[in-house]
Design an enzyme around this catalytic site. Structure first.
Site, PDB file in Angstrom:
ATOM      1  N   GLY A  14       0.814  -1.218   0.000  1.00 10.01           N
ATOM      2  CA  GLY A  14       0.000   0.000   0.000  1.00 10.01           C
ATOM      3  C   GLY A  14       0.839   1.255   0.000  1.00 10.01           C
ATOM      4  CB  SER A  15       4.166   1.714  -0.820  1.00  8.51           C
ATOM      5  OG  SER A  15       4.329   0.747  -1.831  1.00  8.51           O
ATOM      6  CB  THR A  16       0.519   4.203  -4.825  1.00  9.37           C
ATOM      7  OG1 THR A  16      -0.751   4.150  -4.157  1.00  9.37           O
ATOM      8  CG2 THR A  16       0.798   2.857  -5.499  1.00  9.37           C
ATOM      9  N   GLY A  18       0.789   8.538   0.646  1.00 16.19           N
ATOM     10  CA  GLY A  18       0.719   8.641   2.088  1.00 16.19           C
ATOM     11  C   GLY A  18       1.914   8.108   2.837  1.00 16.19           C
ATOM     12  CB  ILE A  19       2.087   6.408   6.156  1.00 21.27           C
ATOM     13  CG1 ILE A  19       1.527   7.535   7.036  1.00 21.27           C
ATOM     14  CG2 ILE A  19       3.138   5.608   6.923  1.00 21.27           C
ATOM     15  CD1 ILE A  19       0.772   7.054   8.264  1.00 21.27           C
ATOM     16  N   GLY A  20       2.836   5.079   3.353  1.00 27.31           N
ATOM     17  CA  GLY A  20       3.544   4.023   2.636  1.00 27.31           C
ATOM     18  C   GLY A  20       4.566   4.563   1.657  1.00 27.31           C
ATOM     19  CB  SER A 141      -3.390   2.927  14.291  1.00 23.87           C
ATOM     20  OG  SER A 141      -4.053   4.108  14.707  1.00 23.87           O
ATOM     21  CE1 TYR A 154      -7.143   1.996  10.529  1.00 22.03           C
ATOM     22  CE2 TYR A 154      -7.372   3.207  12.590  1.00 22.03           C
ATOM     23  CZ  TYR A 154      -6.621   2.854  11.483  1.00 22.03           C
ATOM     24  OH  TYR A 154      -5.339   3.343  11.333  1.00 22.03           O
TER      25      TYR A 154
END
Length: 264
Positions: A14-16, A18-20, A141, A154
């Site tokens: 999930g790195s496209t 934000g944090i990723g 989180s 979540y």
């Protein structure tokens, strides 16, 4: 401290954005070969191009795969059979009242936020053990400790991340493979900016001012009194992935700005 990850391959799910993506940048900056991941090929291609532009000498590649499914995880592992550093960053979130969350939404959150990391860890840890070196990092989180009333589904998945990481660290005991969790607090990613944009437009405040107001209103225990940047979270992850963090395993490392009111 000079973190050198030359010769290491890192996969960030999930790195496209934000944090990723910030984590991927930090790892590339330290010399790691980086594998980016997202569901859509165009997003992956754009992220790979952006990372190569920022770090022209870096080895960067991407795999488009939906890691919320067993088939997507298997496709990623076929494309990248072995990595040294696995960052289980993929996650979805969104406020929803408990009484309005159907079973299939609970299942979707579990598949994406929990099972993706389980499947990838199961696939990559054996080769790390063979080499007697590896890093697995789950992005949990502060919501895994402070379960939000408006995002119980979540928070539950982020608590699960903590349990899995601790258990896997025990399973890797005595080896050169470490497993840890990193717990961000409110972080000004693209997703959070989008969530705050309507409030910012209504109030006439900037996104940054709206972020500060959100933290003070919704995470009043924050000692930072503002959202973290994605780079601040990435810094902790990069350190945890480094050779210098060799004695840190089974830990829940907070980058929450002091939101969790605990001395431990």
């Amino acid at each position: 401290m000079n973190i050198d990850l030359s010769g290491k391959t890192a996969l960030v799910s999930g790195s496209t954005l934000g944090i990723g993506f910030a984590i991927a940048k930090g790892l590339a900056d330290c010399g790691a070969a980086v594998v980016l991941n997202g569901r859509k090929q165009q997003a992956v291609d754009e992220a790979v191009a952006a990372l190569k532009k920022g770090f022209p000498g870096a080895e960067v590649r991407g795999v488009a795969a939906d890691l919320g499914t067993a088939q997507g995880c298997a496709a990623l592992v076929r494309a990248e059979p072995s990595v040294d550093i696995l960052v289980n960053n993929l996650g979805i979130y969104g406020p929803q009242d408990f009484f309005e969350i159907p079973d299939d939404e609970w299942t979707r959150f579990f598949d994406v936020n929990v099972l993706s990391g389980v499947r990838l860890s199961r696939a990559y840890l054996p080769s790390m053990l063979e080499k007697n070196w590896g890093r697995v990092i789950f992005i949990s989180s502060e919501s895994g400790l402070n379960i939000p009333a408006d995002m119980i589904h979540y928070g539950f998945t982020k608590t699960a991340n903590l349990s899995i990481a601790r258990g896997l660290a025990k399973r890797m005991a005595g080896s050169g493979v470490t497993v840890n969790s990193v717990l961000p607090g409110p972080t000004m990613s693209e997703g959070v900016e989008a969530m705050l944009r309507e409030a910012a437009e209504r109030s006439g405040r900037s996104i940054e001012e709206t972020g500060v107001a959100f933290v003070k209103e919704n995470r009043s225990s924050s000692l930072l009194q503002r959202p973290a940047t994605v780079e601040e979270v990435a810094n902790m992850v990069v350190y945890t992935a480094s050779p210098q963090a060799s004695a840190t395993t089974g830990a829940a490392l907070r980058v929450d700005g002091g939101v969790v009111d605990s001395i431990a």
